[in-house]
Design an enzyme around this catalytic site. Structure first.
Site, PDB file in Angstrom:
ATOM      1  N   LEU A  19      -8.181   1.034   8.265  1.00  0.00           N
ATOM      2  CA  LEU A  19      -9.391   0.257   8.579  1.00  0.00           C
ATOM      3  C   LEU A  19     -10.614   1.156   8.755  1.00  0.00           C
ATOM      4  CD1 LEU A  19      -7.949  -2.292  11.182  1.00  0.00           C
ATOM      5  CD2 LEU A  19      -8.781  -2.847   8.886  1.00  0.00           C
ATOM      6  N   ARG A  24       9.111 -17.246  29.009  1.00  0.00           N
ATOM      7  CA  ARG A  24       7.643 -17.287  28.896  1.00  0.00           C
ATOM      8  C   ARG A  24       7.200 -17.761  27.521  1.00  0.00           C
ATOM      9  NH1 ARG A  24       4.763 -13.485  26.276  1.00  0.00           N
ATOM     10  NH2 ARG A  24       2.506 -13.516  26.546  1.00  0.00           N
ATOM     11  N   SER A  46       2.747 -16.110  20.952  1.00  0.00           N
ATOM     12  CA  SER A  46       3.860 -15.347  20.371  1.00  0.00           C
ATOM     13  C   SER A  46       4.228 -16.017  19.059  1.00  0.00           C
ATOM     14  CB  SER A  46       5.077 -15.365  21.299  1.00  0.00           C
ATOM     15  OG  SER A  46       4.763 -14.858  22.561  1.00  0.00           O
ATOM     16  N   GLY A 100      -3.964  -3.915  12.881  1.00  0.00           N
ATOM     17  CA  GLY A 100      -4.287  -3.235  14.134  1.00  0.00           C
ATOM     18  C   GLY A 100      -3.025  -2.943  14.916  1.00  0.00           C
ATOM     19  N   TYR A 127      -4.758  -2.599  24.902  1.00  0.00           N
ATOM     20  CA  TYR A 127      -4.603  -3.467  23.722  1.00  0.00           C
ATOM     21  C   TYR A 127      -5.381  -4.774  23.916  1.00  0.00           C
ATOM     22  CZ  TYR A 127      -2.226  -7.066  20.960  1.00  0.00           C
ATOM     23  OH  TYR A 127      -1.960  -8.134  20.144  1.00  0.00           O
ATOM     24  N   ASN A 186      -3.482 -13.451  23.302  1.00  0.00           N
ATOM     25  CA  ASN A 186      -3.421 -13.967  24.683  1.00  0.00           C
ATOM     26  C   ASN A 186      -3.615 -12.829  25.693  1.00  0.00           C
ATOM     27  OD1 ASN A 186      -0.508 -13.274  25.982  1.00  0.00           O
ATOM     28  ND2 ASN A 186      -0.263 -13.571  23.777  1.00  0.00           N
ATOM     29  N   HIS A 187      -3.430 -11.565  25.235  1.00  0.00           N
ATOM     30  CA  HIS A 187      -3.563 -10.453  26.187  1.00  0.00           C
ATOM     31  C   HIS A 187      -5.022 -10.120  26.503  1.00  0.00           C
ATOM     32  CE1 HIS A 187       0.682 -10.192  26.407  1.00  0.00           C
ATOM     33  NE2 HIS A 187       0.725 -10.265  25.085  1.00  0.00           N
ATOM     34  N   LYS A 197      -8.883  -6.610  22.095  1.00  0.00           N
ATOM     35  CA  LYS A 197      -9.027  -7.973  21.574  1.00  0.00           C
ATOM     36  C   LYS A 197     -10.231  -8.647  22.225  1.00  0.00           C
ATOM     37  CE  LYS A 197      -5.435  -7.776  18.879  1.00  0.00           C
ATOM     38  NZ  LYS A 197      -5.589  -7.774  17.418  1.00  0.00           N
TER      39      LYS A 197
HETATM   40  P1  NAI Z   1       2.433  -5.731  13.479  1.00  0.00           P
HETATM   41  O1  NAI Z   1       2.349  -4.522  14.339  1.00  0.00           O
HETATM   42  O2  NAI Z   1       3.765  -6.133  12.965  1.00  0.00           O
HETATM   43  O3  NAI Z   1       1.454  -5.569  12.227  1.00  0.00           O
HETATM   44  C1  NAI Z   1       0.189  -4.954  12.325  1.00  0.00           C
HETATM   45  C2  NAI Z   1      -0.079  -4.271  10.996  1.00  0.00           C
HETATM   46  O4  NAI Z   1      -1.364  -3.645  11.084  1.00  0.00           O
HETATM   47  C3  NAI Z   1       0.938  -3.178  10.666  1.00  0.00           C
HETATM   48  O5  NAI Z   1       1.521  -3.427   9.395  1.00  0.00           O
HETATM   49  C4  NAI Z   1       0.133  -1.897  10.661  1.00  0.00           C
HETATM   50  O6  NAI Z   1       0.552  -0.956   9.697  1.00  0.00           O
HETATM   51  C5  NAI Z   1      -1.264  -2.412  10.388  1.00  0.00           C
HETATM   52  N1  NAI Z   1      -2.281  -1.509  10.920  1.00  0.00           N
HETATM   53  C6  NAI Z   1      -2.321  -0.967  12.161  1.00  0.00           C
HETATM   54  N2  NAI Z   1      -3.377  -0.156  12.269  1.00  0.00           N
HETATM   55  C7  NAI Z   1      -4.005  -0.181  11.065  1.00  0.00           C
HETATM   56  C8  NAI Z   1      -5.146   0.479  10.558  1.00  0.00           C
HETATM   57  N3  NAI Z   1      -5.856   1.331  11.310  1.00  0.00           N
HETATM   58  N4  NAI Z   1      -5.512   0.225   9.291  1.00  0.00           N
HETATM   59  C9  NAI Z   1      -4.808  -0.628   8.509  1.00  0.00           C
HETATM   60  N5  NAI Z   1      -3.698  -1.277   8.942  1.00  0.00           N
HETATM   61  C10 NAI Z   1      -3.309  -1.040  10.208  1.00  0.00           C
HETATM   62  O7  NAI Z   1       1.768  -6.920  14.317  1.00  0.00           O
HETATM   63  P2  NAI Z   1       1.916  -8.474  14.087  1.00  0.00           P
HETATM   64  O8  NAI Z   1       2.870  -9.010  15.050  1.00  0.00           O
HETATM   65  O9  NAI Z   1       2.095  -8.741  12.657  1.00  0.00           O
HETATM   66  O10 NAI Z   1       0.469  -8.970  14.550  1.00  0.00           O
HETATM   67  C11 NAI Z   1      -0.593  -9.065  13.620  1.00  0.00           C
HETATM   68  C12 NAI Z   1      -1.906  -9.201  14.400  1.00  0.00           C
HETATM   69  O11 NAI Z   1      -1.858 -10.338  15.232  1.00  0.00           O
HETATM   70  C13 NAI Z   1      -2.202  -7.989  15.290  1.00  0.00           C
HETATM   71  O12 NAI Z   1      -3.596  -7.761  15.293  1.00  0.00           O
HETATM   72  C14 NAI Z   1      -1.761  -8.472  16.657  1.00  0.00           C
HETATM   73  O13 NAI Z   1      -2.482  -7.832  17.683  1.00  0.00           O
HETATM   74  C15 NAI Z   1      -2.087  -9.952  16.581  1.00  0.00           C
HETATM   75  N6  NAI Z   1      -1.233 -10.748  17.447  1.00  0.00           N
HETATM   76  C16 NAI Z   1       0.071 -10.965  17.087  1.00  0.00           C
HETATM   77  C17 NAI Z   1       0.879 -11.746  17.882  1.00  0.00           C
HETATM   78  C18 NAI Z   1       2.267 -12.102  17.478  1.00  0.00           C
HETATM   79  O14 NAI Z   1       2.885 -12.906  18.168  1.00  0.00           O
HETATM   80  N7  NAI Z   1       2.808 -11.575  16.376  1.00  0.00           N
HETATM   81  C19 NAI Z   1       0.389 -12.271  19.161  1.00  0.00           C
HETATM   82  C20 NAI Z   1      -0.992 -11.977  19.436  1.00  0.00           C
HETATM   83  C21 NAI Z   1      -1.766 -11.239  18.592  1.00  0.00           C
HETATM   84  C1  15L Z   2       0.869  -9.931  21.299  1.00  0.00           C
HETATM   85  O1  15L Z   2      -0.354  -9.803  21.342  1.00  0.00           O
HETATM   86  C2  15L Z   2       1.716  -9.012  20.519  1.00  0.00           C
HETATM   87  O2  15L Z   2       1.051  -8.512  19.366  1.00  0.00           O
HETATM   88  C3  15L Z   2       3.025  -9.639  20.098  1.00  0.00           C
HETATM   89  O3  15L Z   2       3.899  -8.605  19.635  1.00  0.00           O
HETATM   90  C4  15L Z   2       3.690 -10.410  21.238  1.00  0.00           C
HETATM   91  O4  15L Z   2       4.210  -9.541  22.150  1.00  0.00           O
HETATM   92  C5  15L Z   2       2.704 -11.390  21.866  1.00  0.00           C
HETATM   93  O5  15L Z   2       1.442 -10.825  22.127  1.00  0.00           O
HETATM   94  C6  15L Z   2       3.212 -12.023  23.168  1.00  0.00           C
HETATM   95  O6  15L Z   2       2.432 -12.123  24.114  1.00  0.00           O
HETATM   96  O7  15L Z   2       4.360 -12.452  23.213  1.00  0.00           O
END
Ligand code: NAI
Ligand code: 15L
Length: 284
Positions: free
Chosen positions: A56, A191, A182, A77, A153, A123-124, A157
């Site tokens: 990014l 939760r 989640s 991220g 983190y 949500n964080h 956000k």
């Molecule tokens: P994840 O960790 O599986 O995927 C994040 C992706 O972003 C990874 O593939 C990583 O390589 C890429 N990434 C990280 N830093 C980067 C950079 N500097 N440049 C380019 N790519 C980069 O996370 P997930 O679970 O897929 O979540 C996706 C998004 O949703 C994140 O921003 C996370 O904070 C947000 N989120 C996810 C939740 C969930 O329940 N999965 C809950 C709340 C928020």
């Molecule tokens: C998030 O923001 C995280 O990216 C995800 O991995 C989960 O842990 C989620 O929140 C959660 O609150 O369960």
């Protein structure tokens, strides 16, 4: 209730974070809503050789990645607690660079309109809000609640939501910030029954956020229609989102395994759960 019209034919969306858990789920689900996806991640995606492999903070790559797109779903991220320095690079500077690339793209267009960003907030950003005792009649938590990050983190956000508001007020650039709960195939603890968003509902919500009209900067919670819901989904529903799923089908098994939420457990006192105590655990 306003329902978003389907996109007029395939719309091209830049999906950042496409190699991640949620990105992988959305690669499967968003095409069903009529989107063509341009993928970006800092990690290569083995089954998607055309994906853009870029950080990014690579401003030139980002500028190219947003050229001609109709919208951006910004998932890239650090997604867990990490050190401030790493969070600063990926989540704070990285998200700023995406907004700048999108702003430049808007300025290059004949109509001057920048593509909309749907920002994966979390949500964080409000994780230190006490868990609402909805079982005792407490109201659902509104999106206007004071932001109370539970981690560096979550702080990033919170910054992302402010960045989105600033780019709307200053440059007229639209964002929907989705405070995702989640989003996994199934809830895996008690939760999560309150904050779970099924992947199918996630795709429905992202579609609504990408296609609703005149969103300015809108903040929504990202959750399914859970029986044990903690959050007010009014602003999400106003985009046309109609959640179809409910975590209650998992309740019997999860309660048998873990028991109910307890005031003796600090991780059960706040909406952010265990994040309130998590050390930096991002693996890279
Ligand atoms: P994840 O960790 O599986 O995927 C994040 C992706 O972003 C990874 O593939 C990583 O390589 C890429 N990434 C990280 N830093 C980067 C950079 N500097 N440049 C380019 N790519 C980069 O996370 P997930 O679970 O897929 O979540 C996706 C998004 O949703 C994140 O921003 C996370 O904070 C947000 N989120 C996810 C939740 C969930 O329940 N999965 C809950 C709340 C928020
Ligand atoms: C998030 O923001 C995280 O990216 C995800 O991995 C989960 O842990 C989620 O929140 C959660 O609150 O369960």
């Amino acid at each position: 209730m306003s329902v978003s019209p389907p996109p007029p034919g395939p719309r091209t969306i830049l999906l950042t974070g496409a190699a991640g858990g949620l990105g992988t789920l959305m690669r499967e689900l968003l095409p069903e809503h009529g989107y063509e996806l341009r993928l970006l991640d800092v990690r290569p995606i083995p089954d998607a050789p055309d994906a853009i492999v870029a950080d990014l903070n690579d401003t030139e790559a980002l500028r190219e990645a947003v050229r001609g797109v109709d919208g951006v779903l910004h998932l890239a991220g650090i997604s867990l607690e990490s050190t401030f320095d790493k969070i600063l690079e990926s989540n704070i500077k990285g998200t700023y660079h995406l907004y700048e690339a999108v702003r430049a793209e808007g300025e290059s267009r004949a109509d001057g309109v920048a593509p909309r960003i749907v920002f994966a907030s979390s949500n964080h950003a409000v994780g230190f809000t006490p868990r609402p005792r909805t079982e005792d009649g407490a109201p659902l938590v509104p999106v206007e609640t004071l932001r109370r990050p539970d981690t560096y983190y979550g702080l990033s956000k919170s910054f992302g939501e402010d960045l989105a508001q600033f780019y709307w007020d200053k440059f007229g650039q639209e964002t929907v910030s989705v405070r995702i709960g989640s989003c996994f195939k199934e809830p895996t603890d008690v939760r999560m029954m309150s904050v779970w968003m099924s992947p199918a509902d996630g795709a429905r919500l992202f579609h609504a956020a990408l296609s609703a009209e005149n969103v300015g900067h809108t903040v929504v919670y990202g959750s399914s229609a859970n029986t044990r819901l903690w959050w007010d989904l009014t602003s999400a529903r106003a985009l046309g989102y109609e959640p179809q799923d409910d975590s209650e089908e998992y309740a019997e098994n999860l309660l048998a395994e873990f028991g109910p939420l307890s005031d003796e457990n600090p991780a059960h006192l706040y909406m952010g759960g265990r994040f309130i105590n998590d050390p930096p655990i991002w693996p890279y």
